[in-house]
Structures are given as structure tokens and as C-alpha cells.
Write a protein that holds these residues in place. Structure first.
Motif, PDB file in Angstrom:
ATOM      1  N   TYR A 139       0.831  -1.204   0.000  1.00 20.31           N
ATOM      2  CA  TYR A 139       0.000   0.000   0.000  1.00 20.31           C
ATOM      3  C   TYR A 139       0.865   1.254   0.000  1.00 20.31           C
ATOM      4  N   ASP A 140       2.186   1.052  -0.051  1.00 22.87           N
ATOM      5  CA  ASP A 140       3.093   2.200  -0.054  1.00 22.87           C
ATOM      6  C   ASP A 140       4.450   1.738  -0.581  1.00 22.87           C
ATOM      7  N   TYR A 141       5.379   2.677  -0.710  1.00 24.15           N
ATOM      8  CA  TYR A 141       6.713   2.309  -1.194  1.00 24.15           C
ATOM      9  C   TYR A 141       7.461   1.526  -0.134  1.00 24.15           C
ATOM     10  N   CYS A 142       8.358   0.678  -0.590  1.00 25.90           N
ATOM     11  CA  CYS A 142       9.178  -0.101   0.325  1.00 25.90           C
ATOM     12  C   CYS A 142      10.224   0.793   0.985  1.00 25.90           C
ATOM     13  N   HIS A 143      10.474   0.534   2.260  1.00 25.27           N
ATOM     14  CA  HIS A 143      11.546   1.285   2.912  1.00 25.27           C
ATOM     15  C   HIS A 143      12.763   0.373   3.087  1.00 25.27           C
ATOM     16  N   LEU A 144      13.784   0.889   3.733  1.00 21.84           N
ATOM     17  CA  LEU A 144      15.038   0.169   3.843  1.00 21.84           C
ATOM     18  C   LEU A 144      14.887  -1.143   4.609  1.00 21.84           C
ATOM     19  N   GLY A 145      13.958  -1.173   5.537  1.00 20.96           N
ATOM     20  CA  GLY A 145      13.715  -2.409   6.267  1.00 20.96           C
ATOM     21  C   GLY A 145      13.254  -3.506   5.312  1.00 20.96           C
ATOM     22  N   HIS A 146      12.402  -3.139   4.376  1.00 23.43           N
ATOM     23  CA  HIS A 146      11.962  -4.104   3.370  1.00 23.43           C
ATOM     24  C   HIS A 146      13.142  -4.497   2.481  1.00 23.43           C
ATOM     25  N   ALA A 147      13.992  -3.519   2.209  1.00 23.26           N
ATOM     26  CA  ALA A 147      15.162  -3.798   1.377  1.00 23.26           C
ATOM     27  C   ALA A 147      16.009  -4.885   2.026  1.00 23.26           C
ATOM     28  N   ARG A 148      16.105  -4.826   3.346  1.00 19.49           N
ATOM     29  CA  ARG A 148      16.955  -5.803   4.019  1.00 19.49           C
ATOM     30  C   ARG A 148      16.411  -7.220   3.855  1.00 19.49           C
ATOM     31  N   ASP A 176      -1.976  -8.424  -0.824  1.00 15.43           N
ATOM     32  CA  ASP A 176      -2.652  -7.381  -1.593  1.00 15.43           C
ATOM     33  C   ASP A 176      -4.107  -7.208  -1.164  1.00 15.43           C
ATOM     34  N   ILE A 177      -4.403  -7.682   0.045  1.00 16.97           N
ATOM     35  CA  ILE A 177      -5.719  -7.402   0.632  1.00 16.97           C
ATOM     36  C   ILE A 177      -5.514  -7.284   2.127  1.00 16.97           C
ATOM     37  N   ASP A 178      -5.934  -6.164   2.680  1.00 10.09           N
ATOM     38  CA  ASP A 178      -5.713  -5.936   4.108  1.00 10.09           C
ATOM     39  C   ASP A 178      -6.299  -4.590   4.492  1.00 10.09           C
ATOM     40  N   ASP A 179      -6.475  -4.365   5.769  1.00 11.56           N
ATOM     41  CA  ASP A 179      -7.122  -3.140   6.258  1.00 11.56           C
ATOM     42  C   ASP A 179      -6.461  -1.880   5.719  1.00 11.56           C
ATOM     43  N   LYS A 180      -5.142  -1.883   5.775  1.00 15.30           N
ATOM     44  CA  LYS A 180      -4.426  -0.673   5.362  1.00 15.30           C
ATOM     45  C   LYS A 180      -4.591  -0.403   3.872  1.00 15.30           C
ATOM     46  N   ILE A 181      -4.621  -1.482   3.123  1.00 20.11           N
ATOM     47  CA  ILE A 181      -4.805  -1.318   1.677  1.00 20.11           C
ATOM     48  C   ILE A 181      -6.189  -0.759   1.392  1.00 20.11           C
ATOM     49  N   ILE A 182      -7.169  -1.309   2.078  1.00 21.50           N
ATOM     50  CA  ILE A 182      -8.542  -0.842   1.870  1.00 21.50           C
ATOM     51  C   ILE A 182      -8.661   0.632   2.234  1.00 21.50           C
ATOM     52  N   LYS A 183      -8.042   0.970   3.338  1.00 23.56           N
ATOM     53  CA  LYS A 183      -8.098   2.355   3.814  1.00 23.56           C
ATOM     54  C   LYS A 183      -7.408   3.287   2.816  1.00 23.56           C
ATOM     55  N   LEU A 217      -4.325   0.275  -6.850  1.00 31.42           N
ATOM     56  CA  LEU A 217      -3.357   0.662  -5.811  1.00 31.42           C
ATOM     57  C   LEU A 217      -2.274  -0.400  -5.641  1.00 31.42           C
ATOM     58  N   THR A 218      -2.701  -1.629  -5.477  1.00 27.51           N
ATOM     59  CA  THR A 218      -1.713  -2.678  -5.203  1.00 27.51           C
ATOM     60  C   THR A 218      -0.814  -2.915  -6.421  1.00 27.51           C
ATOM     61  N   GLN A 219      -1.397  -2.836  -7.605  1.00 25.76           N
ATOM     62  CA  GLN A 219      -0.572  -3.046  -8.799  1.00 25.76           C
ATOM     63  C   GLN A 219       0.508  -1.962  -8.907  1.00 25.76           C
ATOM     64  N   ARG A 220       0.124  -0.751  -8.576  1.00 26.50           N
ATOM     65  CA  ARG A 220       1.066   0.373  -8.614  1.00 26.50           C
ATOM     66  C   ARG A 220       2.257   0.098  -7.685  1.00 26.50           C
ATOM     67  N   PHE A 221       1.952  -0.356  -6.485  1.00 24.03           N
ATOM     68  CA  PHE A 221       3.045  -0.554  -5.523  1.00 24.03           C
ATOM     69  C   PHE A 221       3.791  -1.872  -5.733  1.00 24.03           C
ATOM     70  N   ILE A 222       3.141  -2.809  -6.387  1.00 25.08           N
ATOM     71  CA  ILE A 222       3.880  -4.016  -6.763  1.00 25.08           C
ATOM     72  C   ILE A 222       4.910  -3.651  -7.832  1.00 25.08           C
ATOM     73  N   ASP A 223       4.505  -2.842  -8.771  1.00 20.47           N
ATOM     74  CA  ASP A 223       5.447  -2.397  -9.802  1.00 20.47           C
ATOM     75  C   ASP A 223       6.606  -1.631  -9.171  1.00 20.47           C
TER      76      ASP A 223
END
Length: 495
Positions: A33-42, A69-76, A88-94
Motif C-alpha cells: 500500500y506504499d513504497y518499500c523502505h530500507l527495512g523491506h530492502a533488508r 494485496d488485501i488488508d485493512d491498510k490497503i482498503i483504507k 493501488l496494489t498493482q502500482r506498488f507491486i510495480d
RNA sequence: GGCGAGAUAGCAAAAUGGUUAUGCAGCGGAUUGCAAAUCCGUUCAUCCCAGUUCGAUUCUGGGUCUCGCCUCCA
């Protein structure tokens, strides 16, 4: 012998695959639901390193990293943005793929999306219900009855009593036990049709934990070798996965649980909720992606890793040393061309190219395979380090000692071996000159301007006008350009 | 409060019951017109207190401090 630190037993164990020479590895991926941060990078880089090591070691590995790709935060977030969940999810998957690619992270063999595995999730919930481990509450949600599962807490080392003692959530809902967690969330009228699936328990959507259990089982089997993720997923997420999968199948789910440490900022975990996060793409504006990858791999995967510009600068300097060794070594595939009579300068400057070190370099010239000779001493130490719970920090230390060796005793063979070994970690595969000259600031000098200055300096040097030559060098340094003279010419790199 | 992880030189970060980690920084030297890069040499360490041991940074116990999880989280 490969040893892995297994969170389940909190010790290193010899890795024994379920099927000889095959590995099934599942890693919890991102909620998009958002861009990956450095924690995700790790997580991505660490498990990429592990994935590569299994392959190098001759295992036939199947690597699964899911996408929630389904969850409260995504829905919100979708509602806030006025866009569909899918858009939304496709955008952030890309975006995630862009970031991962930049960091040299290989694509997993499977990237299952939760929304594509709802039937499997429902099957599993049905099994749990049959075993008396799931119940539908008054509010329509289907919950997992934690008290009915004996092994609950075995991964995180918590007992239900401990958990109760530390109880912080006041549950006003209809769970039988406050620690029960949701398997199936009943649909609400206000929600879009897009987030509703039919089920035996009415319309709804899956809970987070059941997603991973169902996808892991579907793609890797009811029992598989390795399950990984960030250390924060140990509890409750992975604990709940065990409860679900072992509850449904009545046998062990995963043999080895692996958890990577966090990226910290000022000794605090980088996280969304604390707001102290840096997205991968923001960091990549300032630092080379390979520097970021190197920064992550230079620490052991289970250690905490503090993030700051100073640390990234340090990593950049270290990686520069490695690339410099590569640059200065001869190429195994292209013979050293003759330099002009008496090393006269300036050499003819090709259009658009800076005055380069005239000989091709190992990194620039040696294309292709880069097979490692595993009998070579550095490779043996490298292998021993990696086999000891993927100690990439130790493996990189070996790389530095190898760089020293290459600098001292340049040969095409050692250089090729050095580069191939680094390639095992997904490092040092670029043309060294390109790396050393990368990172041009927007308002900085372009290559042509730098070349012109170097040419002018060489002329000044030939005229013995050292004051002028030094002024040019000083001016370039102020612009972030470091000059290096050698017997064969002048090269430059960015500081 | 419960559970877990950790404390290594100026910074970062590995390993180890006795022998150089490694990178950056520092110091001395080689090289260089001077630098840079590189090479050679070198200074600087294992939180505190006990115990085990011929010997502990490494094992055991206690203490102090830090971090994480216990709520979504990589």
C-alpha cells in the motif's frame, strides 16, 4: 556442511532438506500500500543472498515471496486515494519490483498474491473448523481458538500465560479468548465489493495470517524446509502460521525458521508506525544501489543494522576499494594494448570519452560466466563463512583480503576469481570505471568537462607548470572529482 | 511486568578457550613533481563483578545498560 540458525530451537543446526538437494523456502513479503523502505530492502537482499547461496551450493531451490494485496491498510489507502484496490496494489507491486531490481534482488520463483489464493485459504479454515480449532463468532468473524492448539508459543517462546500477563489489547469483540486471532473477516456493508468473497461463513475476506499458511502450503507443500521474514513477524504472525498449518494438517509445518534483524535509525527500529523510515527510492537518489546492497550484506543478517548517511558513506568507501582493485587488475580476456611511445600524453582522446586508463580492466573486459574455482583458498574461506549460517560479513572480509592480494599480485586469473566470488553475493559485477564514476550530481560537471580539465592539466604538467596542474586538480576535487595519476595515464572517480 | 536478543578498539562490524578479523579513520615508510590510488609497517578492543581453567573477550553465575516482541509491522 551448511548450518542455519533456526529460530525454533534458537541455535544453529545442520541443514538437512526434506528431499535431498531440494529446498522449499517461503519468505513473508510486503503489504503493498506504499513504497518499500530500507527495512523491506533488508529482507529482500538478505533472502536474495540466501537464495543465491543455495543455488551456488547445488540445491534446486524454490523460493516463494508472497505479496499481501488485501488488508485493512490497503482498503483504507485505496479509499483515501479514491482508487480501486487492484489499481493501488498493482502500482506498488510495480514500484517494489523496480526497487528490488535496482538492488540486484533476483525475482523469487513465485510471488503469489493473497487475492489469488482465497479458495485455498477457505479450505484451510474449513479443516481447522473440522478439527475444532476455528469457530465463527457472533460478529460473523471466524477466529482461531488458540487454547485448543497445544504448541502455541513454541516459536516465539511465549506461553499463553505469559501473553495474558502482558495483555495490552482490551478485546471488546466476541472472541472466546482475547488471544484468538481472525481467520476470516466478515464483510461490512461499507466495504467495496472488490474486497468481498463468498464463503461458507458468509461474505468476507481472509485474515492476514491465513494467507501465508495457505500460499506456502499450496506452493511448497504441507511441510517445507525454510520459512523466513523479519524478526518482528516471529510473533504473532509466524506463531499463528504454525498454529494454522499444523492445526489443519496435524503435522509439522516448517523445519527451519529464519529471521533477519532490523534496520535501525538512532538505535530504534525503522518502521512505518514510528515514522522514522527511509524509502528505498529516496535512498537511491543519494546512494548507488550497489552501495546499499553492500551495506546490508556487510552485516550479519541477524544483527541489528543502524542506518545513517555516515554508515552509507562508509559502505561506499569500502566498496570503492573493492572496485579499485578490479579496475587496476588486468583483464583475462583482452590483451593489454601498447601505450604510445614513452608514455607520451595526452593520448588521443576519443570523442565523448574521458581520458581513461588505457588498458581494459578485469571488470570491464571480463564478460560472462565468472565461474568460481572453489578449491582456491579464498573461495574455501568464503564458502566456509557462507555455510556458517550465511555469514556474508565474514565472506566480504575475505573479499577484502582478496582485493589486497589482487592489488599486490595482479593476474588475470586471480582477478577473475575475485570478481566471480563477489558475484556470488551479487556484488562487483559492473564495469569498475562505470561504478567509480557514477553518481553525477545534477549540477555537477559532465564527463566532457572533466575530460577537458584533465587534458588541460596534462598539458600543464608537460610544461612543468605544476601550480596550474595542481589548481586544476584542486578545482576538480572541490567538484567531487578525484584524479589519480598512474604510469599509464590519468583516471578520475567521484568522491 | 513477561519473553527474547545483544554489549568488541575513534566509527562500523566478524570471529575465537591460548595464535593478524575486515573496512574507514590515525601514525611511520615506499611510491608520486606534489597528491590520489596502491604496497609495507604500526597504535587503538573485547560493559562490570565473581567462578571454572595452566589460560576467558570467548564457558558458568550475578549485575548494569541497550534493543526487540507482547498492537499493524520486514
Amino acid at each position: 556442511m551448511l548450518k542455519i540458525y533456526n529460530t525454533l530451537v534458537r541455535d544453529k543446526q545442520e541443514f538437512i532438506p526434506i528431499i535431498d538437494k531440494k529446498v522449499g523456502m517461503y519468505v513473508c513479503g510486503m503489504t503493498v500500500y506504499d513504497y518499500c523502505h530500507l527495512g523491506h530492502a533488508r529482507v529482500m537482499v538478505v533472502f536474495d543472498m540466501i537464495y543465491r547461496w543455495f543455488k551456488i551450493s547445488g540445491y534446486d531451490i524454490t523460493y516463494v515471496r508472497n505479496i499481501t494485496d488485501i488488508d485493512d491498510k490497503i482498503i483504507k489507502r485505496a479509499a483515501e486515494n479514491g482508487e480501486s484496490i487492484h489499481a493501488l496494489t498493482q502500482r506498488f507491486i510495480d514500484a517494489m519490483h523496480e526497487d528490488a531490481d535496482a538492488l540486484g534482488v533476483l525475482r523469487p520463483d513465485h510471488e503469489p498474491r493473497a487475492t489469488q489464493f482465497v479458495p485455498e485459504m477457505l479450505d484451510m479454515i474449513a479443516k481447522l473448523e473440522q478439527h475444532g480449532l476455528a469457530y465463527q463468532a457472533a460478529d460473523g468473524d471466524v477466529n482461531y481458538a488458540v487454547r485448543k492448539f497445544d504448541g502455541y508459543g513454541k516459536l516465539s517462546g511465549k506461553s499463553l500465560e505469559d501473553l495474558r500477563a502482558g495483555e495490552r489489547v482490551n478485546v471488546a469483540d466476541s472472541k472466546h479468548d482475547p488471544l484468538d486471532f481472525v481467520l476470516w473477516k466478515s464483510a461490512k456493508d461499507s466495504e467495496a465489493e472488490e474486497v468481498k468473497w463468498d464463503s461458507a461463513w458468509g461474505k468476507g475476506r481472509p485474515g492476514w495470517h491465513i494467507e501465508c499458511s495457505a500460499m506456502g502450503t499450496k506452493l511448497l507443500g504441507e511441510r517445507f524446509d525454510i520459512h523466513g521474514g523479519g524478526a518482528d513477524l516471529q510473533f504473532p504472525h509466524h506463531e499463528n502460521e504454525i498454529a494454522q498449518s499444523e492445526g489443519a494438517h496435524q503435522h509439522q509445518y516448517v523445519n527451519y525458521w529464519m529471521h533477519n534483524g532490523f534496520i535501525n535509525v538512532d538505535k530504534e527500529k525503522m518502521s512505518k508506525s514510528l515514522g522514522n523510515f527511509f524509502t528505498i527510492r529516496d535512498v537511491l537518489k543519494k546512494y548507488d544501489a550497489e552501495v546499499v546492497r553492500f551495506f546490508i550484506l556487510r552485516a550479519h543478517y541477524r544483527s541489528p543494522l543502524n542506518y545513517s548517511n555516515a554508515h552509507l558513506d562508509d559502505a561506499k568507501g569500502a566498496l570503492t576499494r573493492l572496485y579499485t582493485a578490479l579496475k587496476n587488475a588486468p583483464s583475462p580476456s583482452i590483451p593489454l594494448p601498447q601505450v604510445g611511445e614513452g608514455s607520451s600524453f595526452p593520448p588521443s582522446v576519443e570523442k565523448g570519452t574521458a581520458i581513461q586508463f588505457p588498458s581494459p580492466t578485469c571488470g570491464g573486459g571480463a564478460r560472462g560466466e565468472g565461474a568460481v574455482d572453489w578449491n582456491e583458498p579464498h573461495a574455501q574461506r568464503f564458502q566456509a563463512a557462507m555455510d556458517d549460517d550465511f555469514n556474508s560479513a565474514e565472506a566480504i572480509a575475505v573479499l577484502f583480503e582478496f582485493a589486497n592480494e589482487v592489488n599486490r599480485n595482479p593476474s588475470a586469473e586471480s582477478c577473475a576469481q575475485f570478481k566471480a566470488l563477489a558475484g556470488v553475493l551479487g556484488l562487483l559485477q559492473r564495469d569498475p570505471v562505470a561504478f567509480l564514476q557514477s553518481g553525477a550530481p545534477e549540477d555537477g560537471l559532465d564527463d566532457a568537462a572533466i575530460t577537458a580539465q584533465i587534458t588541460a592539466r596534462i598539458a600543464a604538467k608537460q610544461a612543468k607548470n605544476y601550480a596550474e596542474a595542481d589548481n586544476i586538480r584542486k578545482a576538480l576535487l572541490a567538484a567531487g572529482i578525484v584524479l589519480e595519476d598512474s604510469a599509464t595515464g590519468t583516471t578520475w572517480r567521484r568522491a
